[in-house]
Design a protein around this motif. Structure first.
Motif, PDB file in Angstrom:
ATOM      1  N   SER A  76       0.830  -1.209   0.000  1.00  0.00           N
ATOM      2  CA  SER A  76       0.000   0.000   0.000  1.00  0.00           C
ATOM      3  C   SER A  76       0.864   1.258   0.000  1.00  0.00           C
ATOM      4  CB  SER A  76      -0.944   0.002   1.196  1.00  0.00           C
ATOM      5  OG  SER A  76      -0.220  -0.159   2.402  1.00  0.00           O
ATOM      6  N   THR A  97      -4.604  -2.941  -8.114  1.00  0.00           N
ATOM      7  CA  THR A  97      -5.577  -3.902  -8.658  1.00  0.00           C
ATOM      8  C   THR A  97      -5.510  -5.244  -7.941  1.00  0.00           C
ATOM      9  OG1 THR A  97      -4.112  -4.826 -10.356  1.00  0.00           O
ATOM     10  CG2 THR A  97      -5.385  -2.858 -10.952  1.00  0.00           C
ATOM     11  N   ALA A  99      -5.425  -7.975  -4.709  1.00  0.00           N
ATOM     12  CA  ALA A  99      -5.884  -8.286  -3.355  1.00  0.00           C
ATOM     13  C   ALA A  99      -6.899  -7.269  -2.850  1.00  0.00           C
ATOM     14  CB  ALA A  99      -4.688  -8.392  -2.405  1.00  0.00           C
ATOM     15  N   SER A 100      -6.868  -7.024  -1.533  1.00  0.00           N
ATOM     16  CA  SER A 100      -7.757  -6.052  -0.900  1.00  0.00           C
ATOM     17  C   SER A 100      -6.898  -5.011  -0.195  1.00  0.00           C
ATOM     18  CB  SER A 100      -8.656  -6.739   0.132  1.00  0.00           C
ATOM     19  OG  SER A 100      -7.866  -7.269   1.202  1.00  0.00           O
ATOM     20  N   ALA A 101      -7.522  -3.905   0.225  1.00  0.00           N
ATOM     21  CA  ALA A 101      -6.772  -2.861   0.923  1.00  0.00           C
ATOM     22  C   ALA A 101      -6.125  -3.419   2.186  1.00  0.00           C
ATOM     23  CB  ALA A 101      -7.699  -1.703   1.267  1.00  0.00           C
ATOM     24  N   GLN A 102      -6.831  -4.287   2.896  1.00  0.00           N
ATOM     25  CA  GLN A 102      -6.280  -4.858   4.130  1.00  0.00           C
ATOM     26  C   GLN A 102      -5.038  -5.694   3.851  1.00  0.00           C
ATOM     27  OE1 GLN A 102      -9.434  -4.974   3.126  1.00  0.00           O
ATOM     28  NE2 GLN A 102     -10.878  -4.670   4.815  1.00  0.00           N
ATOM     29  N   ARG A 104      -3.063  -5.439   1.177  1.00  0.00           N
ATOM     30  CA  ARG A 104      -1.996  -4.552   0.692  1.00  0.00           C
ATOM     31  C   ARG A 104      -1.315  -3.828   1.848  1.00  0.00           C
ATOM     32  NH1 ARG A 104      -5.938  -3.417  -3.387  1.00  0.00           N
ATOM     33  NH2 ARG A 104      -6.451  -1.412  -2.412  1.00  0.00           N
ATOM     34  N   SER A 236     -13.104  -6.658  -8.274  1.00  0.00           N
ATOM     35  CA  SER A 236     -12.160  -6.561  -7.168  1.00  0.00           C
ATOM     36  C   SER A 236     -11.840  -7.931  -6.604  1.00  0.00           C
ATOM     37  CB  SER A 236     -12.718  -5.671  -6.056  1.00  0.00           C
ATOM     38  OG  SER A 236     -13.867  -6.260  -5.467  1.00  0.00           O
ATOM     39  N   TYR A 237     -10.683  -8.016  -5.956  1.00  0.00           N
ATOM     40  CA  TYR A 237     -10.230  -9.212  -5.263  1.00  0.00           C
ATOM     41  C   TYR A 237     -10.322 -10.461  -6.143  1.00  0.00           C
ATOM     42  CZ  TYR A 237      -8.875 -11.764  -1.072  1.00  0.00           C
ATOM     43  OH  TYR A 237      -8.183 -12.518  -0.159  1.00  0.00           O
TER      44      TYR A 237
END
Length: 331
Positions: A76, A97, A99-102, A104, A236-237
Motif C-alpha cells: 500500500s 488492482t 488483493a484487498s486494501a487490508q 496490501r 475486485s479481489y
C-alpha cells in the motif's frame, strides 16, 4: 498448523546466518501468503525467522533517477509513493488492482515476489500437483483449467503466477537484490521466476539461504507514459485472467521505445520480447499493435477451457497500447 521454532532477527546479518544454519526455515515478513500455506499444510517449516524488524522499509531515489525499494516496504505504501506514481505509474496501478486494501497494508514487496500460485489443485491436498509434491502429476491438465497458462507451460505444470506487482516490475527492467552469508547478488526480475519445465516445484532463482533485501528500478523515460490493464472475472479481489503492463514512447508517429509484460498467462511474469521487437521502429498504429500482439501470442497453446485467453491477451495488448498512444498524444 504443525509446531515450529521462532527466531526474531534484529538485522540482516542475523537473518541470513539463521537461514543458513536452521534446517527447513522460512522468512516471515507480512505473512499474507506463507501463513495461509502453513495452515493448509503446504508449507511446513521447522523454523520461522521473523524479519519484520529489519531496516528494509525505505523507498530511496538513486543517483541517475532510479529508485531502490526495500523488501519490507508494504504494498500500500509503495502504491501511494509520489516518486512511484510519478515515474512508474504502471507499478502503482498494478499494486492497487491486487488483493484487498487490508492485504496490501500487510503484504511486503519481497513477499509479493515469492507468493506461490493460486491453482486450485495446488491448494487441494487430495489432488495431484507436481508443484506441491514433485512426481505426483498435474490434475489441472485434465481438470478445471480456465485460469491456467497458455505460454511457457509443460506437461508437469500449467499453473500461473498470481502477482500483479511482478508483471509491472518485469516491464520496468527491475533488479532483485538478495543477500546470504556468501554476500550480495543481483538478479534481473525477468530471470528471478522460473518456468516449470520438469521441476515446477523450483519456482525462483533464489537459493534457500538467500534473503531478498531490495528491488531496484532503473531510470526510464518511457515509464512515465505507462499503464496496467487487468482483465478478471469481477471488479475486485480477483486474480487476472490476463493482464498487461505497458509503456510506450512515440516520436513523429514512430515507436521509439516500448516495454510490455503479461500476467495471468504463464508461471512467471511474461516479458513480451517478441512484441517489443515488432513494435520498435514501427508506425504507432492499430495495425502495428495487432501485428505485435499476434507475434507474441503465436507460440501460445490453449487447453479446452482456456483457449479464449490467447485472443483475450492479444486484445488486451492492443487496447492498452491504443490508450497509451492517446495518453501520450494528449500529454
Amino acid at each position: 498448523m504443525r509446531p515450529f521454532s521462532y527466531v526474531s532477527a534484529p538485522d540482516v546479518a542475523t537473518a541470513v546466518h539463521a537461514i543458513s544454519t536452521e534446517p527447513n526455515a522460512k522468512f516471515l515478513g507480512g505473512g499474507t501468503n506463507l501463513v495461509d500455506l502453513m495452515r493448509e499444510h503446504i508449507e511446513r517449516p521447522d523454523t520461522i525467522i521473523d524479519i519484520t524488524r529489519l531496516p528494509l522499509t525505505e523507498i530511496e531515489e538513486l543517483p541517475g533517477g532510479g529508485v531502490r525499494i526495500g523488501a519490507l516496504v508494504r504494498n500500500s505504501r509503495l502504491a501511494a509513493d509520489l516518486l512511484i506514481r510519478t515515474r512508474y505509474p504502471l507499478l502503482s496501478r498494478a499494486i492497487l488492482t491486487g488483493a484487498s486494501a487490508q492485504l496490501r497494508n500487510m503484504a511486503t514487496v519481497g513477499g509479493n515476489l515469492l507468493q506461490r500460485t493460486r491453482c486450485l489443485y495446488f491448494y487441494d491436498g487430495a489432488a495431484a500437483c507436481n508443484k506441491r509434491e514433485p512426481g505426483s502429476g498435474c490434475d489441472a491438465l485434465g481438470g478445471f483449467n480456465r485460469n491456467h497458462a497458455i505460454l511457457g507451460a509443460s506437461d508437469s505444470c500449467i499453473a500461473v503466477h498470481p502477482s500483479d506487482m511482478c508483471v509491472a516490475l518485469a516491464a520496468l527492467d527491475a533488479v532483485v537484490e538478495v543477500e546470504s552469508v556468501r554476500g550480495i547478488r543481483r538478479i534481473p526480475l525477468v530471470e528471478f521466476h522460473r518456468l516449470p519445465g520438469d521441476a515446477p516445484h523450483v519456482e525462483t532463482a533464489l537459493a534457500t539461504d538467500e534473503l531478498i533485501t531490495a528491488v531496484e528500478l532503473p531510470a526510464s523515460s518511457v515509464a512515465a507514459n505507462s499503464r496496467y490493464r487487468k482483465v478478471r472475472d469481477r471488479a475486485s479481489y480477483a486474480f487476472a485472467l490476463v493482464s498487461v503492463a505497458a509503456a510506450l514512447e512515440v516520436q513523429d508517429g514512430t515507436v521509439t521505445a516500448v516495454r510490455l509484460a503479461l500476467g495471468g498467462v504463464a508461471a512467471k511474469p511474461w516479458r513480451a520480447h517478441e512484441a517489443e521487437r515488432v513494435l520498435l521502429g514501427a508506425p504507432a498504429t492499430e495495425e502495428s499493435f495487432r501485428r505485435a500482439a499476434a507475434a507474441e501470442l503465436a507460440p501460445a497453446v490453449g487447453l479446452p477451457q482456456n483457449t479464449f485467453k490467447i485472443e483475450l491477451a492479444q486484445r488486451a495488448i492492443v487496447a492498452t497500447l491504443r490508450q497509451l498512444l492517446t495518453d501520450g498524444s494528449a500529454a
